[in-house]
Write an enzyme that holds these catalytic residues in place. Structure first.
Site, PDB file in Angstrom:
ATOM      1  N   LYS A 158       2.178   6.010  41.016  1.00 22.84           N
ATOM      2  CA  LYS A 158       1.469   6.621  42.155  1.00 22.84           C
ATOM      3  C   LYS A 158       1.651   5.847  43.461  1.00 22.84           C
ATOM      4  O   LYS A 158       1.690   6.421  44.534  1.00 22.84           O
ATOM      5  CB  LYS A 158      -0.031   6.680  41.853  1.00 22.84           C
ATOM      6  CG  LYS A 158      -0.438   7.835  40.995  1.00 22.84           C
ATOM      7  CD  LYS A 158      -1.936   7.789  40.737  1.00 22.84           C
ATOM      8  CE  LYS A 158      -2.322   8.863  39.741  1.00 22.84           C
ATOM      9  NZ  LYS A 158      -3.681   8.689  39.235  1.00 22.84           N
ATOM     10  N   HIS A 408      -1.268   5.975  33.000  1.00 25.13           N
ATOM     11  CA  HIS A 408      -0.192   5.069  33.416  1.00 25.13           C
ATOM     12  C   HIS A 408       0.153   5.215  34.904  1.00 25.13           C
ATOM     13  O   HIS A 408       1.305   5.012  35.307  1.00 25.13           O
ATOM     14  CB  HIS A 408       1.068   5.269  32.560  1.00 25.13           C
ATOM     15  CG  HIS A 408       0.860   4.895  31.118  1.00 25.13           C
ATOM     16  ND1 HIS A 408       0.803   3.591  30.685  1.00 25.13           N
ATOM     17  CD2 HIS A 408       0.666   5.659  30.020  1.00 25.13           C
ATOM     18  CE1 HIS A 408       0.596   3.569  29.372  1.00 25.13           C
ATOM     19  NE2 HIS A 408       0.508   4.804  28.944  1.00 25.13           N
ATOM     20  N   CYS A 409      -0.830   5.580  35.706  1.00 26.78           N
ATOM     21  CA  CYS A 409      -0.634   5.721  37.153  1.00 26.78           C
ATOM     22  C   CYS A 409       0.508   6.669  37.517  1.00 26.78           C
ATOM     23  O   CYS A 409       1.250   6.434  38.468  1.00 26.78           O
ATOM     24  CB  CYS A 409      -0.409   4.359  37.822  1.00 26.78           C
ATOM     25  SG  CYS A 409      -1.884   3.383  37.904  1.00 26.78           S
ATOM     26  N   LEU A 410       0.636   7.723  36.702  1.00 30.86           N
ATOM     27  CA  LEU A 410       1.648   8.729  37.031  1.00 30.86           C
ATOM     28  C   LEU A 410       0.964   9.877  37.763  1.00 30.86           C
ATOM     29  O   LEU A 410      -0.156  10.251  37.409  1.00 30.86           O
ATOM     30  CB  LEU A 410       2.293   9.253  35.751  1.00 30.86           C
ATOM     31  CG  LEU A 410       3.182   8.255  34.995  1.00 30.86           C
ATOM     32  CD1 LEU A 410       3.508   8.773  33.610  1.00 30.86           C
ATOM     33  CD2 LEU A 410       4.454   7.988  35.777  1.00 30.86           C
TER      34      LEU A 410
END
Ligand SMILES: Cc1ncc(COP(=O)(O)O)c(C=O)c1O
Length: 444
Positions: A158, A408-410
């Protein structure tokens, strides 16, 4: 046949895969060195340097892609500053302050050398996220026009993606419409170069990419990307997962911006770095302004573009964290340098992967399993068909094994995207890998 040391297994799959020639950007060690652990390296000796491993010898920390543990020397630098050296820098004329300013500039020069840059091209930030936002805001806001295009991959972190989406919506409010052109990940886990070729146009101004993917753990082919996009398109490289793992050199990589956080390479939290190619300094506009800055002469407000620091550092910096970055570099040198870290991480990744492969029902994410790579960068992600990854994370935690699961900060989390990510660093031991395998084997 693929010529690179990273790709030698032939996998069934697409033509893209078969025709791809993979080169490892930055330094490329010879293939044999990938799996060989240097004789002199002692993981026990390295672990002695970290207080956490003395107090909690049984806790297995497998979340090093999120942050690393800190050696005593880094902790000492922070506490010495807070206890005995506290002053502000570049503000006062007394010796404690002027000495501190000199130390900060020495640290800047060291960090610059570490990435093959010069001090005036390096500024300190609070972390990779701020650095990546600064690229969008200090360069993008000042230079992009309607119709300009930014290439990025929505499956990146992100912090690599969102600054550009945010900038797009900010510019829209001022009547400037920029386009975000997505590039794809190859099914192996690195960028599909074909999608970069297809996305490239004469309006492409910048491509934002990561050096090593934070979930899939593959090296992205930055040299190949440069060849495709040419000199005119700027490359903003997120080195969060490669810095402190392997040599990262801005000249060899030929990138225009480089961002990373200190806390992922043993320093204290709260410090990051942004490198800006020198010839671009004149194109940047400061985003945050205030104390410590020098206003350039003239009726309109501007700041001297002498250096990345004069443009982008305002107010009091996180001084202890910056100093700790210097101590983190000392630590890396003291254990043999990045070559040693790189080889060790590669050997650990190969070992973890080959042991995980023996577990029934394991399903690997894109990454080492799919690329046929002989190297590794410390990250392996996987899941099992009939066990939820969050349950697995709870189970592992109950056995003192700390891993990452979740989004996973996607930005684009699809059903089934969740993996258990095991990320290692130089202090990870084979015994810890064996313990993980034992716990998984007896519970899945
Ligand atoms: C690839 C990547 N980019 C950016 C970041 C953001 O780093 P920070 O939270 O230190 O700003 C991370 C952190 O996990 C990362 O893995």
């Amino acid at each position: 046949m693929r010529a690179s040391p990273c790709r030698s297994l032939s996998l069934p799959g697409s033509e893209v895969l078969m025709t791809k020639k993979r080169k490892v950007s930055g330094a490329t060690p010879p293939p044999d060195s990938c799996a060989v652990e240097p004789q002199a390296f002692s993981v026990d000796a390295v672990r002695q340097l970290f207080p956490v491993f003395q107090r909690e010898p049984n806790t297995i920390f497998f979340d090093n892609a999120a942050t690393t543990q800190k050696p005593q020397t880094v902790i000492d630098v922070v506490s010495e500053f807070l206890a005995y050296e506290c002053s502000n820098s570049a503000r006062a004329a007394y010796a404690r302050s002027t000495k501190l300013s000199a130390r900060l500039e020495e640290t800047r020069a060291r960090v610059a050398r570490f990435i093959g840059a010069t001090p005036e091209t390096v500024c300190f930030t609070s972390g990779a996220t701020e650095s990546l936002n600064l690229v969008a805001l200090s360069w993008g806001l000042a230079n992009l026009k309607s119709g300009d295009e930014i290439m990025l991959c929505l499956q990146d972190h992100k912090s690599t993606v969102l600054p550009w989406l945010n900038l797009q919506s900010t510019l829209k409010q001022f009547g400037i419409e920029i386009n975000i052109v997505p590039i794809r990940l190859h099914h192996e886990g690195d960028y599909e170069l074909k999608s970069i070729r297809e996305a490239l146009s004469d309006r492409t101004r910048l491509i934002a990419v990561s050096h090593v993917h934070h979930l899939f753990g593959l090296d992205m082919e930055i040299g190949e990307i440069r060849k495709i996009v040419g000199r005119k398109v700027l490359i903003s490289l997120d080195a969060s997962q490669s810095i402190g793992h392997r040599p990262v050199n801005v000249r060899r990589l030929n990138v225009d911006f480089l961002s990373f956080s200190g806390h992922k390479m043993f320093s204290s939290n709260g410090v990051g770095v942004l490198y800006v190619r020198k010839s671009l300094l004149g194109q940047l506009k400061p985003v945050i302004v205030g104390g410590g800055m020098t206003r350039a002469p003239g009726s309109e407000f501007s700041v001297s573009p002498q250096s990345a620091a004069t443009l982008l550092e305002a107010g009091t910096q996180n001084i202890p964290a910056i100093l700790s970055l210097g101590a983190a570099l000392d630590f890396i040198e003291s254990i043999g340098g990045l070559g040693v870290v790189d080889r060790r991480l590669s050997a650990l990744t190969r070992s973890l992967y080959s042991k995980l492969k023996t577990l029934p029902g394991i399903d690997f994410s894109p990454g080492v399993d799919r690329c046929g790579c002989h190297r590794g960068f410390g990250i392996v992600s996987f899941r099992f068909e009939h066990v939820s990854t969050s349950d697995l994370a709870f189970l592992l935690e109950s056995e003192d094994i700390l891993v990452r699961t979740g989004d996973h900060c996607l930005t684009t989390v699809q059903d089934g995207d969740d993996y258990v990510r095991v990320s290692m660093h130089v202090y990870t031991s084979e015994a810890e890998i064996d313990r993980l395998i034992e716990v998984l084997r007896s519970n899945i």
